[in-house]
Design a protein around this motif. Structure first.
Motif, PDB file in Angstrom:
ATOM      1  N   PRO A 134      -1.852  17.478 -16.533  1.00 55.67           N
ATOM      2  CA  PRO A 134      -2.471  16.190 -16.846  1.00 55.67           C
ATOM      3  C   PRO A 134      -2.457  15.827 -18.331  1.00 55.67           C
ATOM      4  N   PHE A 135      -1.835  16.651 -19.182  1.00 57.84           N
ATOM      5  CA  PHE A 135      -1.947  16.479 -20.628  1.00 57.84           C
ATOM      6  C   PHE A 135      -1.466  15.112 -21.106  1.00 57.84           C
ATOM      7  N   ALA A 136      -0.416  14.587 -20.502  1.00 61.49           N
ATOM      8  CA  ALA A 136       0.169  13.333 -20.973  1.00 61.49           C
ATOM      9  C   ALA A 136      -0.538  12.085 -20.441  1.00 61.49           C
ATOM     10  N   LEU A 137      -1.503  12.262 -19.556  1.00 62.16           N
ATOM     11  CA  LEU A 137      -2.129  11.092 -18.937  1.00 62.16           C
ATOM     12  C   LEU A 137      -2.955  10.262 -19.916  1.00 62.16           C
ATOM     13  N   LEU A 138      -3.366  10.854 -21.025  1.00 61.16           N
ATOM     14  CA  LEU A 138      -4.148  10.110 -22.018  1.00 61.16           C
ATOM     15  C   LEU A 138      -3.285   9.573 -23.153  1.00 61.16           C
ATOM     16  N   GLU A 139      -1.966   9.772 -23.059  1.00 60.27           N
ATOM     17  CA  GLU A 139      -1.068   9.293 -24.107  1.00 60.27           C
ATOM     18  C   GLU A 139      -0.624   7.863 -23.824  1.00 60.27           C
ATOM     19  N   GLY A 140      -0.329   7.120 -24.881  1.00 58.86           N
ATOM     20  CA  GLY A 140       0.208   5.771 -24.726  1.00 58.86           C
ATOM     21  C   GLY A 140      -0.846   4.761 -24.309  1.00 58.86           C
ATOM     22  N   THR A 141      -0.388   3.706 -23.658  1.00 61.44           N
ATOM     23  CA  THR A 141      -1.259   2.587 -23.298  1.00 61.44           C
ATOM     24  C   THR A 141      -1.378   2.446 -21.782  1.00 61.44           C
ATOM     25  N   LYS A 142      -1.478   3.561 -21.095  1.00 61.62           N
ATOM     26  CA  LYS A 142      -1.590   3.531 -19.641  1.00 61.62           C
ATOM     27  C   LYS A 142      -2.881   2.842 -19.204  1.00 61.62           C
ATOM     28  N   LYS A 143      -2.803   2.147 -18.084  1.00 66.57           N
ATOM     29  CA  LYS A 143      -4.003   1.553 -17.484  1.00 66.57           C
ATOM     30  C   LYS A 143      -4.602   2.584 -16.536  1.00 66.57           C
ATOM     31  N   LEU A 144      -5.824   3.019 -16.838  1.00 67.23           N
ATOM     32  CA  LEU A 144      -6.489   4.062 -16.067  1.00 67.23           C
ATOM     33  C   LEU A 144      -7.669   3.475 -15.307  1.00 67.23           C
ATOM     34  N   THR A 145      -7.754   3.791 -14.021  1.00 69.82           N
ATOM     35  CA  THR A 145      -8.843   3.303 -13.187  1.00 69.82           C
ATOM     36  C   THR A 145      -9.393   4.444 -12.346  1.00 69.82           C
ATOM     37  N   TYR A 146     -10.704   4.675 -12.435  1.00 73.24           N
ATOM     38  CA  TYR A 146     -11.341   5.691 -11.610  1.00 73.24           C
ATOM     39  C   TYR A 146     -11.580   5.114 -10.222  1.00 73.24           C
ATOM     40  N   ILE A 147     -11.023   5.761  -9.193  1.00 72.22           N
ATOM     41  CA  ILE A 147     -11.151   5.282  -7.818  1.00 72.22           C
ATOM     42  C   ILE A 147     -12.345   5.900  -7.112  1.00 72.22           C
ATOM     43  N   GLY A 148     -12.637   7.181  -7.399  1.00 69.08           N
ATOM     44  CA  GLY A 148     -13.727   7.883  -6.735  1.00 69.08           C
ATOM     45  C   GLY A 148     -13.201   8.930  -5.772  1.00 69.08           C
ATOM     46  N   LEU A 149     -14.041   9.346  -4.840  1.00 66.00           N
ATOM     47  CA  LEU A 149     -13.656  10.362  -3.873  1.00 66.00           C
ATOM     48  C   LEU A 149     -12.740   9.765  -2.813  1.00 66.00           C
ATOM     49  N   VAL A 150     -11.640  10.480  -2.534  1.00 63.42           N
ATOM     50  CA  VAL A 150     -10.640  10.033  -1.563  1.00 63.42           C
ATOM     51  C   VAL A 150     -10.295  11.218  -0.662  1.00 63.42           C
ATOM     52  N   THR A 151     -10.147  10.963   0.640  1.00 63.47           N
ATOM     53  CA  THR A 151      -9.757  12.010   1.580  1.00 63.47           C
ATOM     54  C   THR A 151      -8.244  12.019   1.737  1.00 63.47           C
ATOM     55  N   LEU A 152      -7.623  13.142   1.406  1.00 61.84           N
ATOM     56  CA  LEU A 152      -6.172  13.290   1.524  1.00 61.84           C
ATOM     57  C   LEU A 152      -5.782  13.520   2.986  1.00 61.84           C
ATOM     58  N   PRO A 153      -4.498  13.365   3.306  1.00 62.03           N
ATOM     59  CA  PRO A 153      -4.050  13.599   4.689  1.00 62.03           C
ATOM     60  C   PRO A 153      -4.370  14.994   5.222  1.00 62.03           C
ATOM     61  N   ASP A 154      -4.519  15.988   4.324  1.00 62.02           N
ATOM     62  CA  ASP A 154      -4.877  17.332   4.781  1.00 62.02           C
ATOM     63  C   ASP A 154      -6.391  17.498   4.926  1.00 62.02           C
ATOM     64  N   GLN A 155      -7.120  16.352   4.819  1.00 63.92           N
ATOM     65  CA  GLN A 155      -8.570  16.272   5.036  1.00 63.92           C
ATOM     66  C   GLN A 155      -9.407  16.826   3.890  1.00 63.92           C
ATOM     67  N   ARG A 156      -8.788  17.186   2.777  1.00 58.97           N
ATOM     68  CA  ARG A 156      -9.559  17.586   1.608  1.00 58.97           C
ATOM     69  C   ARG A 156     -10.005  16.345   0.851  1.00 58.97           C
ATOM     70  N   GLU A 157     -11.221  16.379   0.323  1.00 57.29           N
ATOM     71  CA  GLU A 157     -11.772  15.259  -0.425  1.00 57.29           C
ATOM     72  C   GLU A 157     -11.618  15.524  -1.918  1.00 57.29           C
ATOM     73  N   MET A 158     -10.929  14.626  -2.609  1.00 58.98           N
ATOM     74  CA  MET A 158     -10.622  14.802  -4.025  1.00 58.98           C
ATOM     75  C   MET A 158     -11.025  13.564  -4.826  1.00 58.98           C
ATOM     76  N   GLU A 159     -11.270  13.783  -6.122  1.00 52.95           N
ATOM     77  CA  GLU A 159     -11.504  12.661  -7.026  1.00 52.95           C
ATOM     78  C   GLU A 159     -10.165  12.045  -7.399  1.00 52.95           C
ATOM     79  N   CYS A 160     -10.129  10.726  -7.442  1.00 54.30           N
ATOM     80  CA  CYS A 160      -8.849  10.031  -7.643  1.00 54.30           C
ATOM     81  C   CYS A 160      -8.930   9.056  -8.803  1.00 54.30           C
ATOM     82  N   ILE A 161      -7.838   9.001  -9.577  1.00 50.74           N
ATOM     83  CA  ILE A 161      -7.669   7.941 -10.564  1.00 50.74           C
ATOM     84  C   ILE A 161      -6.312   7.287 -10.331  1.00 50.74           C
TER      85      ILE A 161
END
Length: 245
Positions: A134-161
């Protein structure tokens, strides 16, 4: 009239506050993930590294399409350099980028076609893209949006941006969704929308031999617009990580 103006002003302030809060949450989560992956200082001190990568592509029916084993090398300082070497059909292939120019050797023959070389530079960039998250995710002028908790197809719940690196109004701009473990903050998966398909990639195992959490095993699935898995598109293994001076 004043009441209407005040109402509009209040809505605008609330919208701006929500946007700022969402971006701040996304940045805070990325910073936590950077720590979980070894920390910014350790990443900055890593001048270069190399590894062995095996890629296997699959058809929609599950049959193997192709398999390739490559020796990959990246140098980050004083400028970005890359090399990828492999053998195919008893012929050696070598692609390199020296910070300015991409070169491709097939056996003893150098390929000079500019379009072909541009495609190989994209392959180099894509290979490094996997390594610097994730090191490069804060570089440059990326538009970042916090989505919140999301359930993946394998049924695990993860935080998403959501991450957009480019013009959000341009349909050709890729959109990325990164999924982080809510307790460990490790980057466990990401989804990308390209111009013609969606992919969901899982980090199955990580290698910490260099002090950085690099991928060891990954699987890439084609998914629909709702994120439902269609089929396994590729699997990857990464071994023998070594530091470069």
């Amino acid at each position: 009239m004043k009441k209407i103006q005040l109402f509009i002003l209040s809505i605008t302030i609330l919208s701006l506050t929500a946007c700022t809060s969402s971006e701040d949450q996304a940045r805070a989560l990325i910073q936590q993930s950077i720590k979980a992956h070894g920390g910014q200082e350790r990443w900055d001190q890593l001048n270069g590294f190399e590894f062995l990568k095996k890629s296997t592509l699959y058809q929609e029916d599950g049959s193997e399409e192709s398999s390739l084993e490559q020796q990959v090398q990246f140098k980050r300082y004083p400028y970005f350099e890359a090399r990828m070497n492999w053998n195919k059909d008893s012929t050696s292939h070598r692609v390199s980028f020296d910070g300015l120019k991409t070169r491709y050797m097939m056996g003893s023959n150098e390929i000079l076609n500019e379009g072909f070389l541009a495609s190989k530079k994209k392959e180099i960039d894509a290979a490094f893209y996997v390594m610097d998250k994730p090191f490069a995710l804060l570089e440059g002028t990326k538009k970042l949006t916090y989505i919140g908790l999301v359930t993946l197809p394998d049924q695990r719940e993860m935080e998403c941006i959501e991450v957009i690196d480019g013009d959000p109004t341009d349909p050709k701009t890729d959109r990325w969704w990164y999924y982080f473990h809510p307790q460990t903050h490790q980057l466990v998966a990401y989804k990308v929308k390209t111009s013609d398909h969606y992919s969901l990639v899982y980090n199955l195992e990580m290698d910490r031999s260099l002090g950085i959490a690099f991928p060891m095993k990954r699987e890439s699935f084609r998914v629909d617009s709702l994120g439902q898995v269609l089929y396994l598109r590729a699997s990857y293994t990464y071994t023998n990580y070594q530091k470069l001076d």
